[in-house]
Write a protein that holds these residues in place. Structure first.
Motif, PDB file in Angstrom:
ATOM      1  N   TRP A  72       0.817  -1.214   0.000  1.00  6.30           N
ATOM      2  CA  TRP A  72       0.000   0.000   0.000  1.00  6.30           C
ATOM      3  C   TRP A  72       0.856   1.272   0.000  1.00  6.30           C
ATOM      4  O   TRP A  72       0.652   2.139  -0.868  1.00  6.30           O
ATOM      5  N   PRO A  73       1.797   1.463   0.930  1.00  8.92           N
ATOM      6  CA  PRO A  73       2.579   2.703   0.906  1.00  8.92           C
ATOM      7  C   PRO A  73       3.442   2.856  -0.344  1.00  8.92           C
ATOM      8  O   PRO A  73       3.669   3.976  -0.807  1.00  8.92           O
ATOM      9  N   ASN A  74       3.911   1.737  -0.917  1.00  5.16           N
ATOM     10  CA  ASN A  74       4.737   1.830  -2.127  1.00  5.16           C
ATOM     11  C   ASN A  74       3.917   2.209  -3.351  1.00  5.16           C
ATOM     12  O   ASN A  74       4.386   2.963  -4.215  1.00  5.16           O
ATOM     13  N   ASN A  75       2.714   1.687  -3.441  1.00  5.41           N
ATOM     14  CA  ASN A  75       1.886   1.918  -4.629  1.00  5.41           C
ATOM     15  C   ASN A  75       0.949   3.110  -4.502  1.00  5.41           C
ATOM     16  O   ASN A  75       0.489   3.636  -5.514  1.00  5.41           O
ATOM     17  N   VAL A  76       0.659   3.507  -3.260  1.00  4.72           N
ATOM     18  CA  VAL A  76      -0.230   4.650  -3.041  1.00  4.72           C
ATOM     19  C   VAL A  76       0.394   5.575  -1.987  1.00  4.72           C
ATOM     20  O   VAL A  76      -0.064   5.639  -0.845  1.00  4.72           O
ATOM     21  N   PRO A  77       1.462   6.285  -2.348  1.00  4.12           N
ATOM     22  CA  PRO A  77       2.110   7.181  -1.376  1.00  4.12           C
ATOM     23  C   PRO A  77       1.183   8.278  -0.859  1.00  4.12           C
ATOM     24  O   PRO A  77       1.449   8.864   0.193  1.00  4.12           O
ATOM     25  N   PHE A 244     -22.260   0.984  -0.528  1.00  6.44           N
ATOM     26  CA  PHE A 244     -21.807   0.096  -1.600  1.00  6.44           C
ATOM     27  C   PHE A 244     -21.611   0.925  -2.861  1.00  6.44           C
ATOM     28  O   PHE A 244     -22.550   1.579  -3.319  1.00  6.44           O
ATOM     29  N   TYR A 245     -20.393   0.891  -3.402  1.00  5.11           N
ATOM     30  CA  TYR A 245     -20.059   1.697  -4.575  1.00  5.11           C
ATOM     31  C   TYR A 245     -19.605   0.803  -5.717  1.00  5.11           C
ATOM     32  O   TYR A 245     -18.794  -0.118  -5.520  1.00  5.11           O
ATOM     33  N   VAL A 246     -20.141   1.064  -6.871  1.00  2.00           N
ATOM     34  CA  VAL A 246     -19.741   0.376  -8.093  1.00  2.00           C
ATOM     35  C   VAL A 246     -19.361   1.440  -9.114  1.00  2.00           C
ATOM     36  O   VAL A 246     -20.104   2.413  -9.309  1.00  2.00           O
ATOM     37  N   ARG A 247     -18.213   1.283  -9.720  1.00  4.49           N
ATOM     38  CA  ARG A 247     -17.807   2.234 -10.761  1.00  4.49           C
ATOM     39  C   ARG A 247     -16.881   1.522 -11.738  1.00  4.49           C
ATOM     40  O   ARG A 247     -16.374   0.439 -11.442  1.00  4.49           O
ATOM     41  N   PRO A 248     -16.658   2.102 -12.921  1.00  6.00           N
ATOM     42  CA  PRO A 248     -15.777   1.456 -13.891  1.00  6.00           C
ATOM     43  C   PRO A 248     -14.389   1.217 -13.304  1.00  6.00           C
ATOM     44  O   PRO A 248     -13.844   2.066 -12.603  1.00  6.00           O
ATOM     45  N   GLY A 249     -13.844   0.053 -13.579  1.00  5.31           N
ATOM     46  CA  GLY A 249     -12.515  -0.258 -13.079  1.00  5.31           C
ATOM     47  C   GLY A 249     -12.273  -1.746 -13.041  1.00  5.31           C
ATOM     48  O   GLY A 249     -13.219  -2.544 -12.995  1.00  5.31           O
ATOM     49  N   ALA A 250     -11.003  -2.116 -13.057  1.00  3.45           N
ATOM     50  CA  ALA A 250     -10.609  -3.518 -13.037  1.00  3.45           C
ATOM     51  C   ALA A 250      -9.874  -3.827 -11.732  1.00  3.45           C
ATOM     52  O   ALA A 250      -9.823  -3.009 -10.821  1.00  3.45           O
ATOM     53  N   HIS A 251      -9.297  -4.994 -11.673  1.00  2.00           N
ATOM     54  CA  HIS A 251      -8.598  -5.468 -10.475  1.00  2.00           C
ATOM     55  C   HIS A 251      -7.138  -5.034 -10.556  1.00  2.00           C
ATOM     56  O   HIS A 251      -6.250  -5.840 -10.842  1.00  2.00           O
ATOM     57  N   TYR A 255      -7.296   1.402  -9.963  1.00  2.66           N
ATOM     58  CA  TYR A 255      -8.599   1.406  -9.292  1.00  2.66           C
ATOM     59  C   TYR A 255      -8.422   1.601  -7.786  1.00  2.66           C
ATOM     60  O   TYR A 255      -9.117   2.412  -7.164  1.00  2.66           O
ATOM     61  N   TRP A 256      -7.481   0.888  -7.173  1.00  6.41           N
ATOM     62  CA  TRP A 256      -7.302   0.955  -5.716  1.00  6.41           C
ATOM     63  C   TRP A 256      -6.727   2.298  -5.275  1.00  6.41           C
ATOM     64  O   TRP A 256      -7.044   2.785  -4.188  1.00  6.41           O
ATOM     65  N   GLN A 257      -5.896   2.897  -6.122  1.00  4.17           N
ATOM     66  CA  GLN A 257      -5.377   4.231  -5.795  1.00  4.17           C
ATOM     67  C   GLN A 257      -6.510   5.246  -5.663  1.00  4.17           C
ATOM     68  O   GLN A 257      -6.425   6.186  -4.868  1.00  4.17           O
ATOM     69  N   ASN A 258      -7.550   5.034  -6.417  1.00  4.09           N
ATOM     70  CA  ASN A 258      -8.710   5.923  -6.351  1.00  4.09           C
ATOM     71  C   ASN A 258      -9.646   5.524  -5.211  1.00  4.09           C
ATOM     72  O   ASN A 258     -10.098   6.371  -4.434  1.00  4.09           O
TER      73      ASN A 258
END
Length: 281
Positions: A72-77, A244-251, A255-258
Protein backbone atom coordinates in the motif's frame (compact mmCIF):
# COMPACT_ATOMS: atom_id res chain seq x y z
CA UNK A 1 14.69 39.20 -13.46
CA UNK A 2 17.40 36.88 -12.13
CA UNK A 3 16.82 38.21 -8.60
CA UNK A 4 13.11 37.46 -8.88
CA UNK A 5 13.89 33.96 -10.13
CA UNK A 6 16.30 33.33 -7.24
CA UNK A 7 13.78 34.68 -4.74
CA UNK A 8 11.09 32.43 -6.18
CA UNK A 9 13.41 29.44 -6.06
CA UNK A 10 14.29 30.13 -2.41
CA UNK A 11 10.60 30.47 -1.53
CA UNK A 12 9.81 27.22 -3.32
CA UNK A 13 12.57 25.40 -1.43
CA UNK A 14 11.39 26.81 1.89
CA UNK A 15 7.84 25.69 1.21
CA UNK A 16 9.10 22.25 0.19
CA UNK A 17 11.14 21.93 3.39
CA UNK A 18 8.17 23.08 5.45
CA UNK A 19 5.92 20.52 3.77
CA UNK A 20 8.43 17.73 4.32
CA UNK A 21 8.88 18.70 7.95
CA UNK A 22 5.19 18.23 8.70
CA UNK A 23 4.63 15.14 6.56
CA UNK A 24 3.44 11.86 8.01
CA UNK A 25 6.11 9.60 9.48
CA UNK A 26 6.43 6.08 8.07
CA UNK A 27 7.81 3.38 10.36
CA UNK A 28 8.67 -0.17 9.33
CA UNK A 29 8.30 -2.19 12.53
CA UNK A 30 8.92 -5.79 13.53
CA UNK A 31 6.11 -7.39 15.49
CA UNK A 32 5.86 -10.89 16.91
CA UNK A 33 3.19 -13.57 16.69
CA UNK A 34 3.02 -15.88 19.68
CA UNK A 35 0.50 -18.01 17.81
CA UNK A 36 2.92 -18.67 14.93
CA UNK A 37 6.21 -18.19 16.83
CA UNK A 38 7.71 -15.79 14.33
CA UNK A 39 8.53 -12.15 13.67
CA UNK A 40 6.33 -10.29 11.18
CA UNK A 41 6.90 -6.81 9.75
CA UNK A 42 4.35 -4.03 9.34
CA UNK A 43 4.29 -0.43 8.16
CA UNK A 44 2.93 2.20 10.53
CA UNK A 45 2.03 5.64 9.16
CA UNK A 46 1.78 8.36 11.81
CA UNK A 47 0.16 11.68 10.85
CA UNK A 48 2.08 14.92 11.28
CA UNK A 49 0.14 15.87 14.43
CA UNK A 50 0.78 12.53 16.17
CA UNK A 51 2.98 14.11 18.86
CA UNK A 52 0.40 16.78 19.64
CA UNK A 53 -2.50 14.43 20.33
CA UNK A 54 -2.98 12.13 23.29
CA UNK A 55 -4.49 9.36 21.16
CA UNK A 56 -5.80 8.79 17.66
CA UNK A 57 -7.82 6.30 15.61
CA UNK A 58 -6.21 3.58 13.51
CA UNK A 59 -7.09 2.10 10.13
CA UNK A 60 -5.64 -1.35 9.46
CA UNK A 61 -4.91 -1.80 5.77
CA UNK A 62 -4.50 -5.28 4.24
CA UNK A 63 -2.72 -6.24 1.03
CA UNK A 64 -3.83 -8.71 -1.63
CA UNK A 65 -2.67 -12.15 -2.75
CA UNK A 66 1.02 -12.26 -3.59
CA UNK A 67 1.66 -8.99 -1.76
CA UNK A 68 3.18 -7.85 1.51
CA UNK A 69 3.02 -5.13 4.17
CA UNK A 70 4.75 -2.50 2.00
CA UNK A 71 2.39 -2.78 -0.99
CA UNK A 72 0.00 0.00 0.00
CA UNK A 73 2.58 2.70 0.91
CA UNK A 74 4.74 1.83 -2.13
CA UNK A 75 1.89 1.92 -4.63
CA UNK A 76 -0.23 4.65 -3.04
CA UNK A 77 2.11 7.18 -1.38
CA UNK A 78 -0.87 9.55 -1.13
CA UNK A 79 -1.92 7.54 1.93
CA UNK A 80 0.58 9.59 3.93
CA UNK A 81 -1.15 12.83 3.01
CA UNK A 82 -4.56 11.29 3.72
CA UNK A 83 -3.34 10.23 7.17
CA UNK A 84 -2.28 13.84 7.77
CA UNK A 85 -5.54 15.29 6.52
CA UNK A 86 -7.72 12.90 8.52
CA UNK A 87 -5.57 12.79 11.69
CA UNK A 88 -5.43 9.00 11.76
CA UNK A 89 -2.80 6.30 11.91
CA UNK A 90 -2.63 3.72 9.15
CA UNK A 91 -1.16 0.28 9.85
CA UNK A 92 -0.27 -1.86 6.84
CA UNK A 93 -0.24 -5.44 8.06
CA UNK A 94 1.52 -8.42 6.52
CA UNK A 95 -0.76 -11.35 5.78
CA UNK A 96 1.85 -13.46 4.02
CA UNK A 97 1.45 -13.81 0.27
CA UNK A 98 -1.49 -16.19 0.52
CA UNK A 99 -2.89 -16.28 4.06
CA UNK A 100 -6.43 -15.12 3.29
CA UNK A 101 -6.16 -13.76 6.84
CA UNK A 102 -7.61 -16.88 8.44
CA UNK A 103 -6.58 -19.52 10.95
CA UNK A 104 -6.22 -22.60 8.81
CA UNK A 105 -8.22 -25.67 9.88
CA UNK A 106 -5.69 -27.91 8.09
CA UNK A 107 -2.35 -26.20 8.90
CA UNK A 108 -1.73 -25.88 12.62
CA UNK A 109 0.96 -23.20 12.21
CA UNK A 110 -1.15 -20.91 9.97
CA UNK A 111 -2.95 -18.41 12.23
CA UNK A 112 -3.27 -15.08 10.47
CA UNK A 113 -6.72 -14.35 11.89
CA UNK A 114 -5.21 -14.53 15.36
CA UNK A 115 -2.19 -12.46 14.33
CA UNK A 116 -3.93 -9.57 12.54
CA UNK A 117 -7.19 -9.61 14.49
CA UNK A 118 -5.66 -9.87 17.96
CA UNK A 119 -1.86 -9.88 18.25
CA UNK A 120 -1.07 -7.03 15.86
CA UNK A 121 -3.79 -4.82 17.32
CA UNK A 122 -2.43 -5.40 20.83
CA UNK A 123 1.14 -4.67 19.64
CA UNK A 124 0.11 -1.39 18.01
CA UNK A 125 -1.88 -0.34 21.08
CA UNK A 126 1.14 -1.07 23.30
CA UNK A 127 3.62 0.88 21.16
CA UNK A 128 1.60 3.85 19.87
CA UNK A 129 -0.86 6.44 21.14
CA UNK A 130 -4.05 4.88 19.87
CA UNK A 131 -7.72 5.01 20.77
CA UNK A 132 -7.96 1.64 22.45
CA UNK A 133 -11.56 0.80 21.65
CA UNK A 134 -13.55 -0.62 18.75
CA UNK A 135 -14.85 2.86 17.90
CA UNK A 136 -11.26 3.96 17.30
CA UNK A 137 -10.40 1.14 14.89
CA UNK A 138 -11.28 0.33 11.29
CA UNK A 139 -9.99 -2.29 8.90
CA UNK A 140 -10.04 -2.57 5.11
CA UNK A 141 -8.05 -4.04 2.24
CA UNK A 142 -7.90 -5.00 -1.41
CA UNK A 143 -8.72 -8.34 -3.04
CA UNK A 144 -7.56 -11.06 -0.59
CA UNK A 145 -7.25 -8.20 1.90
CA UNK A 146 -10.83 -7.14 1.24
CA UNK A 147 -11.94 -10.62 2.16
CA UNK A 148 -9.62 -10.49 5.18
CA UNK A 149 -10.87 -7.13 6.42
CA UNK A 150 -14.55 -8.14 6.39
CA UNK A 151 -13.75 -11.62 7.69
CA UNK A 152 -11.82 -10.21 10.66
CA UNK A 153 -14.31 -7.42 11.35
CA UNK A 154 -17.32 -9.77 11.24
CA UNK A 155 -15.63 -12.17 13.66
CA UNK A 156 -14.05 -9.52 15.90
CA UNK A 157 -16.71 -6.87 16.31
CA UNK A 158 -15.41 -6.17 19.81
CA UNK A 159 -12.15 -5.04 18.17
CA UNK A 160 -13.26 -3.14 15.04
CA UNK A 161 -16.10 -0.65 14.76
CA UNK A 162 -15.84 -0.10 11.00
CA UNK A 163 -14.70 -2.18 8.05
CA UNK A 164 -14.32 -1.99 4.32
CA UNK A 165 -13.37 -3.93 1.24
CA UNK A 166 -12.19 -2.82 -2.19
CA UNK A 167 -12.31 -5.43 -4.97
CA UNK A 168 -12.64 -8.04 -2.23
CA UNK A 169 -12.88 -11.78 -2.66
CA UNK A 170 -15.99 -11.78 -0.50
CA UNK A 171 -17.13 -15.23 -1.66
CA UNK A 172 -14.27 -17.68 -2.17
CA UNK A 173 -16.40 -20.68 -3.18
CA UNK A 174 -16.57 -19.87 -6.93
CA UNK A 175 -12.74 -20.03 -7.07
CA UNK A 176 -11.79 -23.43 -5.59
CA UNK A 177 -8.59 -23.77 -7.64
CA UNK A 178 -7.28 -20.24 -7.29
CA UNK A 179 -4.82 -18.32 -5.12
CA UNK A 180 -3.63 -21.27 -2.99
CA UNK A 181 -6.83 -21.28 -0.96
CA UNK A 182 -6.97 -25.08 -1.04
CA UNK A 183 -3.63 -25.16 0.81
CA UNK A 184 -5.25 -23.34 3.75
CA UNK A 185 -8.72 -24.96 3.68
CA UNK A 186 -8.22 -28.30 2.01
CA UNK A 187 -9.81 -28.91 -1.36
CA UNK A 188 -13.44 -27.92 -1.79
CA UNK A 189 -14.28 -31.49 -2.80
CA UNK A 190 -12.81 -32.94 0.42
CA UNK A 191 -13.67 -30.19 2.90
CA UNK A 192 -16.64 -28.14 1.64
CA UNK A 193 -17.53 -27.33 5.27
CA UNK A 194 -14.31 -25.31 5.68
CA UNK A 195 -15.05 -23.28 2.58
CA UNK A 196 -18.65 -22.64 3.62
CA UNK A 197 -17.60 -21.58 7.12
CA UNK A 198 -14.77 -19.29 6.05
CA UNK A 199 -16.32 -17.30 3.22
CA UNK A 200 -17.44 -13.77 4.07
CA UNK A 201 -20.83 -13.95 2.41
CA UNK A 202 -21.83 -16.79 4.74
CA UNK A 203 -20.92 -14.74 7.82
CA UNK A 204 -23.56 -12.02 7.38
CA UNK A 205 -25.61 -13.76 10.07
CA UNK A 206 -23.02 -12.49 12.59
CA UNK A 207 -24.07 -8.89 11.95
CA UNK A 208 -26.55 -6.79 13.86
CA UNK A 209 -28.00 -3.83 11.93
CA UNK A 210 -26.03 -0.67 12.68
CA UNK A 211 -23.39 -2.25 14.92
CA UNK A 212 -20.56 -2.45 12.35
CA UNK A 213 -20.08 0.44 9.93
CA UNK A 214 -19.40 -0.93 6.42
CA UNK A 215 -18.11 0.37 3.08
CA UNK A 216 -17.70 -1.97 0.10
CA UNK A 217 -16.72 -1.15 -3.48
CA UNK A 218 -15.73 -2.97 -6.65
CA UNK A 219 -15.02 -2.16 -10.27
CA UNK A 220 -17.44 -3.32 -12.94
CA UNK A 221 -14.65 -5.04 -14.90
CA UNK A 222 -13.36 -6.92 -11.85
CA UNK A 223 -13.58 -10.72 -11.66
CA UNK A 224 -14.91 -10.25 -8.10
CA UNK A 225 -17.68 -7.89 -9.28
CA UNK A 226 -20.47 -10.48 -9.19
CA UNK A 227 -19.66 -11.79 -5.71
CA UNK A 228 -19.57 -8.23 -4.38
CA UNK A 229 -22.99 -7.53 -5.87
CA UNK A 230 -24.24 -10.75 -4.29
CA UNK A 231 -22.94 -9.64 -0.89
CA UNK A 232 -24.60 -6.25 -1.30
CA UNK A 233 -27.92 -7.92 -2.15
CA UNK A 234 -27.68 -10.15 0.92
CA UNK A 235 -26.84 -7.23 3.21
CA UNK A 236 -29.86 -5.39 1.83
CA UNK A 237 -32.07 -8.44 2.42
CA UNK A 238 -30.86 -8.67 6.03
CA UNK A 239 -31.34 -4.91 6.58
CA UNK A 240 -27.64 -4.36 7.32
CA UNK A 241 -26.76 -0.69 6.60
CA UNK A 242 -23.69 -0.27 4.41
CA UNK A 243 -22.24 1.93 1.71
CA UNK A 244 -21.81 0.10 -1.60
CA UNK A 245 -20.06 1.70 -4.57
CA UNK A 246 -19.74 0.38 -8.09
CA UNK A 247 -17.81 2.23 -10.76
CA UNK A 248 -15.78 1.46 -13.89
CA UNK A 249 -12.51 -0.26 -13.08
CA UNK A 250 -10.61 -3.52 -13.04
CA UNK A 251 -8.60 -5.47 -10.48
CA UNK A 252 -5.55 -3.22 -10.48
CA UNK A 253 -3.68 -0.43 -8.69
CA UNK A 254 -5.19 2.44 -10.68
CA UNK A 255 -8.60 1.41 -9.29
CA UNK A 256 -7.30 0.96 -5.72
CA UNK A 257 -5.38 4.23 -5.79
CA UNK A 258 -8.71 5.92 -6.35
CA UNK A 259 -10.90 3.79 -4.11
CA UNK A 260 -8.75 4.14 -0.97
CA UNK A 261 -9.42 7.88 -0.93
CA UNK A 262 -13.13 7.26 -0.45
CA UNK A 263 -12.58 4.47 2.05
CA UNK A 264 -10.34 6.59 4.29
CA UNK A 265 -12.78 9.50 4.06
CA UNK A 266 -15.55 7.13 5.14
CA UNK A 267 -13.53 6.00 8.16
CA UNK A 268 -12.63 9.59 9.04
CA UNK A 269 -16.33 10.48 9.11
CA UNK A 270 -17.02 7.38 11.22
CA UNK A 271 -14.33 8.32 13.76
CA UNK A 272 -15.57 11.91 13.92
CA UNK A 273 -19.12 10.76 14.53
CA UNK A 274 -17.96 8.44 17.33
CA UNK A 275 -16.00 11.24 19.01
CA UNK A 276 -18.99 13.58 18.86
CA UNK A 277 -21.30 10.88 20.22
CA UNK A 278 -18.88 10.22 23.07
CA UNK A 279 -18.61 13.92 23.89
CA UNK A 280 -22.40 14.16 24.27
CA UNK A 281 -22.55 11.38 26.85
Amino acid sequence: MKKLFRAGLVLFNLLLIAKLSIAAKVDTVETYSDAMHKKIKAVVIRPNDYDKLSAMPVVYLLHGFGGKYSDWPNNVPAIQELADNYHMMVVCADGNVSSWYLDSPVLSDWKYETYVGTELVAWIDNHYKTLKSRTGRAITGLSMGGHGALYLAFKHQDTFGAAGSTSGGVDIRPFPNNWKMAEKLGTYAEHPEYWEKNTVINMVNLLTPGHLSLIIDCGTEDFFYKVNCNLHDLLMLRNIPHDFYVRPGAHNWPYWQNSIKYQLLYFHDYFEAQLKAGAKK
